[in-house]
Design an enzyme around this catalytic site. Sequence first.
Site, mmCIF file in Angstrom:
data_model
loop_
_atom_site.group_PDB
_atom_site.id
_atom_site.type_symbol
_atom_site.label_atom_id
_atom_site.label_comp_id
_atom_site.label_asym_id
_atom_site.label_seq_id
_atom_site.Cartn_x
_atom_site.Cartn_y
_atom_site.Cartn_z
ATOM 1 N N LYS A 24 1.071 -1.128 0.004
ATOM 2 C CA LYS A 24 0.039 -0.074 0.116
ATOM 3 C C LYS A 24 0.805 1.283 0.007
ATOM 4 O O LYS A 24 0.656 2.204 -0.633
ATOM 5 C CB LYS A 24 -0.758 -0.175 1.283
ATOM 6 C CG LYS A 24 -1.910 1.020 1.148
ATOM 7 C CD LYS A 24 -2.847 0.771 2.267
ATOM 8 C CE LYS A 24 -3.738 -0.558 2.166
ATOM 9 N NZ LYS A 24 -5.044 -0.675 2.972
ATOM 10 N N ARG A 94 -3.838 3.039 8.122
ATOM 11 C CA ARG A 94 -3.891 1.797 7.680
ATOM 12 C C ARG A 94 -2.626 0.797 7.479
ATOM 13 O O ARG A 94 -1.627 1.242 7.317
ATOM 14 C CB ARG A 94 -4.379 2.015 6.196
ATOM 15 C CG ARG A 94 -5.693 2.451 6.002
ATOM 16 C CD ARG A 94 -5.949 2.612 4.294
ATOM 17 N NE ARG A 94 -7.324 3.016 4.215
ATOM 18 C CZ ARG A 94 -7.829 4.235 4.156
ATOM 19 N NH1 ARG A 94 -6.893 5.266 4.170
ATOM 20 N NH2 ARG A 94 -9.207 4.457 3.850
ATOM 21 N N GLY A 103 -8.326 -7.583 3.635
ATOM 22 C CA GLY A 103 -9.293 -7.977 5.065
ATOM 23 C C GLY A 103 -8.780 -8.380 6.182
ATOM 24 O O GLY A 103 -9.281 -8.568 7.246
ATOM 25 N N MET A 105 -5.791 -7.127 7.876
ATOM 26 C CA MET A 105 -5.222 -6.382 8.682
ATOM 27 C C MET A 105 -6.148 -4.999 9.340
ATOM 28 O O MET A 105 -7.343 -5.119 8.538
ATOM 29 C CB MET A 105 -3.781 -5.732 8.243
ATOM 30 C CG MET A 105 -3.035 -6.936 7.809
ATOM 31 S SD MET A 105 -2.235 -7.983 9.146
ATOM 32 C CE MET A 105 -1.000 -6.811 9.727
ATOM 33 N N ARG A 338 -3.557 -1.528 -6.213
ATOM 34 C CA ARG A 338 -2.858 -3.001 -6.117
ATOM 35 C C ARG A 338 -3.426 -3.826 -7.138
ATOM 36 O O ARG A 338 -4.534 -3.554 -7.776
ATOM 37 C CB ARG A 338 -2.967 -3.449 -4.777
ATOM 38 C CG ARG A 338 -4.489 -3.963 -4.386
ATOM 39 C CD ARG A 338 -4.776 -4.388 -3.064
ATOM 40 N NE ARG A 338 -6.296 -4.679 -2.496
ATOM 41 C CZ ARG A 338 -6.641 -4.753 -1.365
ATOM 42 N NH1 ARG A 338 -5.817 -4.917 -0.626
ATOM 43 N NH2 ARG A 338 -8.094 -4.877 -1.418
ATOM 44 N N HIS A 457 -15.779 -8.330 2.060
ATOM 45 C CA HIS A 457 -14.692 -9.161 2.383
ATOM 46 C C HIS A 457 -14.920 -10.700 2.265
ATOM 47 O O HIS A 457 -13.972 -11.407 1.662
ATOM 48 C CB HIS A 457 -14.664 -9.222 4.276
ATOM 49 C CG HIS A 457 -13.871 -9.982 4.814
ATOM 50 N ND1 HIS A 457 -14.057 -11.238 5.256
ATOM 51 C CD2 HIS A 457 -12.434 -9.891 5.273
ATOM 52 C CE1 HIS A 457 -12.985 -11.967 5.735
ATOM 53 N NE2 HIS A 457 -12.167 -11.218 5.697
ATOM 54 N N SER A 773 10.994 -44.592 -11.150
ATOM 55 C CA SER A 773 9.924 -43.950 -10.755
ATOM 56 C C SER A 773 9.781 -43.622 -9.123
ATOM 57 O O SER A 773 9.640 -44.534 -8.577
ATOM 58 C CB SER A 773 8.422 -43.931 -11.405
ATOM 59 O OG SER A 773 7.624 -43.314 -11.087
ATOM 60 N N CYS A 841 5.963 -40.408 -9.380
ATOM 61 C CA CYS A 841 4.547 -40.653 -9.398
ATOM 62 C C CYS A 841 3.769 -40.574 -8.195
ATOM 63 O O CYS A 841 2.603 -40.954 -8.291
ATOM 64 C CB CYS A 841 4.286 -42.101 -9.906
ATOM 65 S SG CYS A 841 5.037 -43.455 -8.919
ATOM 66 N N TYR A 861 9.992 -36.759 -16.372
ATOM 67 C CA TYR A 861 8.486 -36.356 -16.030
ATOM 68 C C TYR A 861 7.993 -36.347 -14.667
ATOM 69 O O TYR A 861 8.709 -36.772 -13.780
ATOM 70 C CB TYR A 861 7.853 -37.337 -17.032
ATOM 71 C CG TYR A 861 7.755 -38.844 -16.535
ATOM 72 C CD1 TYR A 861 6.739 -39.225 -15.532
ATOM 73 C CD2 TYR A 861 8.835 -39.644 -16.921
ATOM 74 C CE1 TYR A 861 6.832 -40.757 -14.994
ATOM 75 C CE2 TYR A 861 8.854 -41.055 -16.330
ATOM 76 C CZ TYR A 861 7.930 -41.484 -15.458
ATOM 77 O OH TYR A 861 7.753 -42.802 -15.100
#
Length: 888
Positions: A24, A94, A103, A105, A338, A457, A773, A841, A861
């Site tokens: 902020k 703030r 929401g 703080m 923001r 909120h 694997s 896996c 992979y």
Amino acid sequence: MSEKKYIYTFKEGNKDMKNILGGKGANLAEMTKLGLAIPQGFTITCQACLDYFKDPVGFIEKIRTNIMDNIKGMEVESGKTFGADKNALLISIRSGAPMSMPGMMDTVLNLGLNDKAVVGLAEETQNERFAQDAYRRFIQMFGDVVMGVKLEHFERILDAHKKVKGENTQDTDLTIDDLKKIIEEYKILYKKEIGNDFPQKPIDQLFFAIRAVFDSWNTRRAVTYRKMNKIPDFGTAVNVQLMVFGNKGWDSGTGVAFTRDPSTGEKKKFGEYLSNAQGEDVVAGIRTPKKIEEMKDEFPNIYKELMETMENLEKHYRDMQDIEFTIENRKLYILQTRNGKRTPQASVKIAVDRFKEGLITKEEAIMSVDPNIVSNLLFESIDEKKADFSKFLAQGLNASPGAVFGKVIFEADDIVELEKEGDLDIILVRPQTKPDDVHGLFAAKGVLTQFGGKTSHAAVVARGMGKPAVVGAQIIEIDVDNKKFTVKDKVIKEGDFITIDGTTGKVFEGKMPLIEPELTSEFQELLSYADEIRKIGVRANADTPEDARKAIEFGAQGIGLCRTEHMFMDVFRLPTVQKMILAKTDEERQEALDKILPMQKGDFYQIFKIMAGKPVTIRLLDPPLHEFLPELETILLEHQELKLTNGPKEEIKDREKLIAKIRSISEENPMLGLRGCRLGITWPQINEMQIKAIFQAACDLKKEGVDARVEVMIPLIGMVSELTHVKNDLVKIAKEVIDSYNIELDYLFGTMIEVPRAALTAGEIAKEAEFFSFGTNDLTQMTYGFSRDDAEGKFIPIYLQEEIMKENPFEILDQEGVGKLMKMAIELGRKANPNLKLGICGEHGGEPSSVIFAHDIGLDYVSCSPFRIPVARLAAAQAAILEKKKSM
């Protein structure tokens, strides 16, 4: 050594100083540089917050003079005096962390008002109602946010006065006398709860508020949000800013606006505002706001200026912006911007659109989407063909998409307790949510509120979590005390099921039928970008033809784990499997296996056909045999009942034989007992049957012109001698099958690395294996010495709470311990066998940070459940981008 700088004015910073000034503060400084109308002030840094916790009292005294010097600077700039009875400087306090925490703080507005300053403000503005309203709000915020007086106590007083005036009375309908009475009752409440009079010295108010913002960094709601979103302990900054007032009258107002729709990602301005209100009225959902388009008629010039400002801010920040603004006497002020929170769908669309618009690169588009939220794109929706729409209850605002059903629960704490008991199908229902409800929102499947808009909120937090939310369903009357809500004559009690559809804003009674979602074109496009960039392959864990089809739909490049035991669990096959296990002779066992073989062959045939040309890794039977038999306790009870009721002797004898067999194969610790390759060595007929089924299915398809790529995985190998013993026999059978078809078929034999000893001796094992694997579920269990089923339900939550562990190692790969074994196995394995293929896996194969780790250590992979494949594809691309950045 220079002394730390703890305070910056808005004219000193910029947007790149978020770690110092918080998000902020950095953006207020940046917008000041851009020449926007920003109420001026200063920021106390995030480092100040961290240093405050080391010595709260001493630190505040240390920076007191510096703070007051900056207050004097605000006095000079504004022409007002802090603490004066007339022409008083009023400020807002703030918080602002480096990463957005909407929401979480605390905010205090109108600080500096007292019994005398409110009179001066009334005279100065010629608007006594505004002044009294500002004072009423300040006492409420200060009492709640700073001193911890429950907000409900203040709201009870306010609601009582509104009810006296009539059922539909709004805050704006209260008269000057009403407000004065409320203020007096607020002060009585404050003294009763705190033990002291409401502070009349603005300097005391200021330092109480600054300490409260610092302290709020470590409140339960803030800690919960940080843990949930993996936000580091940066500390929070404190922003001290000149007040501008949206509640001065009907030529003033306040609102929140997004440069794109945060729910859909559509490139159109979206927002809400209220006339004659302060900012908290919009985000807290106290009044239902107006759409931003209505501002065209009410404030035409302001609307035009706001649209231009929004356009410029998005171009400057190169991302969708969430903007808070206030209109005071028809003058626009920007209080914050923001990067806006957005739904998963919107996140993807905005990323793709910004790339196409030339705002960002393809790599930036990929990096801008959090892989953790990608699976939320696969939200369920109501099946309109099967749904009974007569169960419709209410229409609210579609705040966060997806349909979900669950039990109605009204208190966040109750939801957390129910979650601990394993009750997960819950919807949080509140008049409006508060930051204190975040832990309940986290545990619930969705949220429904009576009040509030899409920027409330509940809406913002649910969108951030990727949970369905319906807000502002005002036809619903919620009675939290009596744990029920009503819609006209319909009463829904706590524990009753409802369905909410966050995509349409509709609410239904009971459980509505749901269907799985389809991928959007933008999502497919983003994944195509990812596929261009990623280096590591992505396969699926798929045990059935249905799984295989879903895997292909989501972009799998093969199957990395096909668990054959899941085929055995089919209700029609289980009796035959049980006969095989309970057989007295080899002939009886072989007879049962001969019946199972065509069933297995049919499964493999379908899977190979669906995956045509893509590798399919089939794991031979792994779990202990007792898992296929009935629970011993159940059979004992049946046996006892037969004996007590003089049941048929043959049945009693059959039960006794079954009990004896279950006991004979039962183990003290079955997860470390007769399973995996040990089962194949002890009961070789099972492996032989499976190999015949696999290769007969593959050869049939090869004859039909379909390319079946077979990879056979032998589980739970700990010694190379185990692998050699099993593999040599199975390769002979595979060759016999292939020769009988008179065709050529390529295949691989490999193993899972899931026993620590296998990792330690990987060099020897790699001489016999064509692929490894990593079965990270079992490897994690055995490395830690944890039983997953017991650990996750009993002590891992405590370990996380006490910060003995940072993450649950069964959800996020333990890179320090398990990861070290993996690195060792890779190094030893590839040294012995340079052509060794490597994959993972376990379910870690679909967890973003684990995918990045898999890329970094050189796996070929990852394999994960079908619905995690898009997550893995995106995370794999991000891993390649991060690697490229490191090398630059």
